[in-house]
Design an enzyme around this catalytic site. Structure first.
Site, PDB file in Angstrom:
ATOM      1  N   GLU A  23      34.789  52.684  41.732  1.00 43.89           N
ATOM      2  CA  GLU A  23      33.637  52.337  40.891  1.00 43.89           C
ATOM      3  C   GLU A  23      32.436  51.951  41.757  1.00 43.89           C
ATOM      4  O   GLU A  23      31.306  52.380  41.501  1.00 43.89           O
ATOM      5  CB  GLU A  23      34.035  51.189  39.971  1.00 43.89           C
ATOM      6  CG  GLU A  23      32.953  50.684  39.029  1.00 43.89           C
ATOM      7  CD  GLU A  23      33.452  49.495  38.226  1.00 43.89           C
ATOM      8  OE1 GLU A  23      32.723  48.481  38.167  1.00 43.89           O
ATOM      9  OE2 GLU A  23      34.565  49.564  37.671  1.00 43.89           O
TER      10      GLU A  23
ATOM     11  N   HIS B  40      40.702  51.283  41.675  1.00 44.72           N
ATOM     12  CA  HIS B  40      39.782  51.723  40.622  1.00 44.72           C
ATOM     13  C   HIS B  40      38.411  51.095  40.821  1.00 44.72           C
ATOM     14  O   HIS B  40      37.379  51.764  40.784  1.00 44.72           O
ATOM     15  CB  HIS B  40      40.343  51.335  39.249  1.00 44.72           C
ATOM     16  CG  HIS B  40      39.344  51.369  38.123  1.00 44.72           C
ATOM     17  ND1 HIS B  40      38.394  50.370  37.943  1.00 44.72           N
ATOM     18  CD2 HIS B  40      39.121  52.271  37.137  1.00 44.72           C
ATOM     19  CE1 HIS B  40      37.647  50.666  36.899  1.00 44.72           C
ATOM     20  NE2 HIS B  40      38.067  51.814  36.398  1.00 44.72           N
ATOM     21  N   ASN B  41      38.387  49.781  41.053  1.00 42.61           N
ATOM     22  CA  ASN B  41      37.107  49.091  41.219  1.00 42.61           C
ATOM     23  C   ASN B  41      36.394  49.529  42.491  1.00 42.61           C
ATOM     24  O   ASN B  41      35.164  49.608  42.524  1.00 42.61           O
ATOM     25  CB  ASN B  41      37.327  47.581  41.240  1.00 42.61           C
ATOM     26  CG  ASN B  41      37.589  47.017  39.850  1.00 42.61           C
ATOM     27  OD1 ASN B  41      38.015  47.735  38.949  1.00 42.61           O
ATOM     28  ND2 ASN B  41      37.344  45.740  39.664  1.00 42.61           N
TER      29      ASN B  41
ATOM     30  N   SER C  58      40.817  47.706  32.530  1.00 40.54           N
ATOM     31  CA  SER C  58      39.465  48.177  32.823  1.00 40.54           C
ATOM     32  C   SER C  58      38.811  48.732  31.572  1.00 40.54           C
ATOM     33  O   SER C  58      39.457  49.318  30.716  1.00 40.54           O
ATOM     34  CB  SER C  58      39.495  49.270  33.895  1.00 40.54           C
ATOM     35  OG  SER C  58      38.179  49.757  34.136  1.00 40.54           O
TER      36      SER C  58
ATOM     37  N   HIS D 239      45.542  51.244  78.268  1.00 38.83           N
ATOM     38  CA  HIS D 239      46.220  51.392  76.981  1.00 38.83           C
ATOM     39  C   HIS D 239      47.035  52.681  76.892  1.00 38.83           C
ATOM     40  O   HIS D 239      47.719  52.890  75.892  1.00 38.83           O
ATOM     41  CB  HIS D 239      45.196  51.353  75.837  1.00 38.83           C
ATOM     42  CG  HIS D 239      44.580  50.004  75.640  1.00 38.83           C
ATOM     43  ND1 HIS D 239      45.307  48.926  75.191  1.00 38.83           N
ATOM     44  CD2 HIS D 239      43.315  49.548  75.822  1.00 38.83           C
ATOM     45  CE1 HIS D 239      44.513  47.865  75.104  1.00 38.83           C
ATOM     46  NE2 HIS D 239      43.301  48.216  75.485  1.00 38.83           N
TER      47      HIS D 239
ATOM     48  N   GLY E 225      43.222  32.235  27.035  1.00 38.11           N
ATOM     49  CA  GLY E 225      41.908  32.535  27.592  1.00 38.11           C
ATOM     50  C   GLY E 225      41.057  33.321  26.620  1.00 38.11           C
ATOM     51  O   GLY E 225      41.186  34.542  26.546  1.00 38.11           O
TER      52      GLY E 225
ATOM     53  N   ARG F 223      25.398  47.064  48.962  1.00 39.03           N
ATOM     54  CA  ARG F 223      25.100  45.918  48.095  1.00 39.03           C
ATOM     55  C   ARG F 223      24.731  44.697  48.934  1.00 39.03           C
ATOM     56  O   ARG F 223      23.815  43.941  48.575  1.00 39.03           O
ATOM     57  CB  ARG F 223      26.305  45.599  47.205  1.00 39.03           C
ATOM     58  CG  ARG F 223      26.611  46.661  46.165  1.00 39.03           C
ATOM     59  CD  ARG F 223      27.518  46.119  45.084  1.00 39.03           C
ATOM     60  NE  ARG F 223      27.992  47.178  44.207  1.00 39.03           N
ATOM     61  CZ  ARG F 223      28.638  46.977  43.066  1.00 39.03           C
ATOM     62  NH1 ARG F 223      28.892  45.736  42.681  1.00 39.03           N
ATOM     63  NH2 ARG F 223      29.041  47.997  42.324  1.00 39.03           N
TER      64      ARG F 223
ATOM     65  N   VAL G 209      42.594  34.539  32.217  1.00 41.74           N
ATOM     66  CA  VAL G 209      41.841  33.438  32.823  1.00 41.74           C
ATOM     67  C   VAL G 209      41.307  33.895  34.171  1.00 41.74           C
ATOM     68  O   VAL G 209      41.702  34.932  34.698  1.00 41.74           O
ATOM     69  CB  VAL G 209      42.721  32.178  32.977  1.00 41.74           C
ATOM     70  CG1 VAL G 209      43.233  31.726  31.614  1.00 41.74           C
ATOM     71  CG2 VAL G 209      43.894  32.430  33.925  1.00 41.74           C
TER      72      VAL G 209
ATOM     73  N   LYS H   1      44.356  48.759  40.075  1.00 41.66           N
ATOM     74  CA  LYS H   1      43.095  48.298  39.471  1.00 41.66           C
ATOM     75  C   LYS H   1      42.059  48.013  40.558  1.00 41.66           C
ATOM     76  O   LYS H   1      40.869  48.320  40.398  1.00 41.66           O
ATOM     77  CB  LYS H   1      43.345  47.039  38.641  1.00 41.66           C
ATOM     78  CG  LYS H   1      42.074  46.374  38.071  1.00 41.66           C
ATOM     79  CD  LYS H   1      41.277  47.319  37.183  1.00 41.66           C
ATOM     80  CE  LYS H   1      40.283  46.589  36.288  1.00 41.66           C
ATOM     81  NZ  LYS H   1      39.307  45.744  36.976  1.00 41.66           N
TER      82      LYS H   1
END
Length: 482
Positions: free
Chosen positions: A190, A186-187, A129, A451, A10, A287, A75, A183
């Site tokens: 971010e 982490h994102n 990263s 419940h 890749g 976003r 990839v 990871k």
């Protein structure tokens, strides 16, 4: 010609830069790309080095490698990873190592890890990263998977990783999908960091009326203190960038944010395991709301929505916004480490939280000054339940709390949305509250769904049901946690 130490499949920008980084550190690399013209172009250009070998087929790549073969995939996550693995398998021997260095979803890594173990192929899911620059000059590397494969790649990965205080930002995390999970978190952090910075910018720009040059000065100054981080640094640089007509480039960029899905994965994981990841969740939804640009413009017209200028001394407002950003950032990391702790328990992963903080100190997008304080907190107490209970972070929150609350008041009065900052404060107030209104929620659930509930004067786990409607019903729900 000696055989190569590692193969890489890749040759997009990240792949090329990792190869050049390895080459710089004396690693012999064989490379392959499905479009072989990319191989030829790379070898004829920046990859024209004695320790880089171009290959035009997977078979040629496999034959070019020392055994056990180490092959890194760079990839696109998803089907492309599975297709490449399927094509490689007939060419490999037991004990060979496949390394997925892309942004794969950790459940996929879990499945591939298990499936390949049955075929005696060692599989590593490795988070990388730092973007293009990090890949070239030192990323943060988060390896997980087959622990027997780690010694065969450790020296390569730790040599090319970012270095902080002489230590590589790369260490073993755990089996199966642990590396890709870390990871992913982490994102997610971010996403939270970026949204918090955007909210601070909105308050300073629309609320206080600061222009690009003033914003650049404020963020540059912030980057010299407790907010020192890669994202604050690049934000200051963004404010300084001019368009072709000399105006601030930022003013010409459409306010509709994209996302690739790792933030959503983080939120979904939190929903699955019951972690209150409120700030990152709000960042993901912010976003999504920003993407509805046309709809937002129409709604603003319908409601004749305007922003009220913040009417307090500028320096006081800037200081309050600084403290709100800092305190909320601490909450973002707190929630991220809560999610890691829950995943470690659910998957039986031996995650080292101090080591994770260390490998995020350099090379990655969320690198910041107080990651060293996070490492120190877990070094002092490896069993630390929550970062908010650490002495350092308790002092930081106490010092910033007044400004944090003042900034949110300013935002409400100005009509400027700050979903991440405000959700962070709501989480903090909720986490520190010994009494919550959840007793009423339990009463409601028992009323309409039988419940059951627990009582304050009975042992935990003992459940009760009340005949609220007077119908003398005795049946209870079989699902207590719905």
């Amino acid at each position: 010609m000696p055989k190569s130490d590692i193969g890489l499949i890749g040759l997009a920008v990240m792949g090329q830069n990792l190869v050049l980084n390895m080459s710089d550190h004396g690693v012999r690399v064989a490379v392959y790309n499905r479009s072989t013209d990319k191989v030829d172009a790379f070898i004829a250009g920046s990859g024209k080095r004695d320790n880089i070998t171009g290959c035009h087929s997977l078979q040629e790549l496999v034959l070019a490698l020392e055994t056990p073969r180490r092959i890194m995939l760079m990839v696109r996550a998803g089907d492309a990873v599975d297709a490449t693995i399927d094509a490689l398998l007939p060419l490999l021997d037991p004990g060979d190592i496949i390394i997925d260095g892309g942004n794969s979803h950790y459940p996929d890594t879990n499945l591939r890890y298990s499936a390949l173990r049955e075929k005696q192929i060692r599989y590593l899911g490795v988070g990388v990263s730092g973007g293009e620059e990090g890949a070239r000059f030192g990323p943060s590397i988060m390896p997980g998977g087959d622990v027997e494969a780690w010694p065969y790649v450790k020296d390569i990965f730790q040599s090319i990783a970012a270095q902080v205080d002489g230590q590589p930002c790369c260490s073993w995390l755990g089996p199966a999908g642990a590396g890709h999970y870390v990871k992913m978190v982490h994102n997610g952090i971010e996403y939270g960091d970026m949204q918090l910075i955007a909210e601070a910018y909105d308050l300073l720009h629309r609320g206080l009326g600061l222009g690009a040059d003033e914003l650049q000065a404020v963020f540059s100054q912030w980057n010299t203190g407790v907010l020192d981080s890669y994202l604050i640094e690049i934000t200051a640089r963004i404010f300084a960038m001019k368009d072709t007509d000399g105006s601030p480039l930022l003013n010409s960029i459409l306010d509709a944010a994209g996302q690739k899905g790792t933030g959503k994965w983080t939120v979904n994981s939190a929903l699955d395991n019951g972690t209150p990841l409120t700030l990152i969740t709000e960042a993901v939804f912010a976003r999504a709301l920003s993407a509805r640009k046309q709809e937002r413009v129409h709604a603003g017209t319908v409601y004749q929505k305007t922003v009220n200028r913040i009417d307090v001394p500028r320096e006081l407002a800037i200081a309050a916004i600084h403290d709100a950003l800092y305190a909320a950032k601490i909450i973002s990391y707190t929630q991220g480490f809560m999610l890691l702790r829950q995943a470690a328990e659910d998957f039986d992963w031996p995650l080292d939280y101090g080591a994770i903080a260390l490998l995020w100190r350099g090379g990655c997008i969320i690198r910041s000054r107080f990651l060293g304080n996070i490492k120190a907190a877990f070094d002092a107490d490896p069993g630390l339940q929550n970062l908010l209970l650490d002495d350092f972070f308790r002092a930081q929150i106490r010092g910033a709390q007044r400004g944090w609350r003042d900034a949110l008041k300013l935002a409400i009065d100005a009509g400027i949305p700050v979903p991440a900052m405000s959700s962070a404060l709501a989480f903090f107030d909720g986490y520190c509250s010994g009494q919550s209104p959840a007793n009423l929620l339990q009463a409601q659930r028992d009323f309409f769904g039988a419940h059951t509930y627990e009582r304050v004067d009975a042992p935990r786990g003992e459940r009760f049901h009340t005949d609220w409607s007077g119908l003398e019903g005795t049946a209870i729900s079989g699902a207590y946690d719905a």
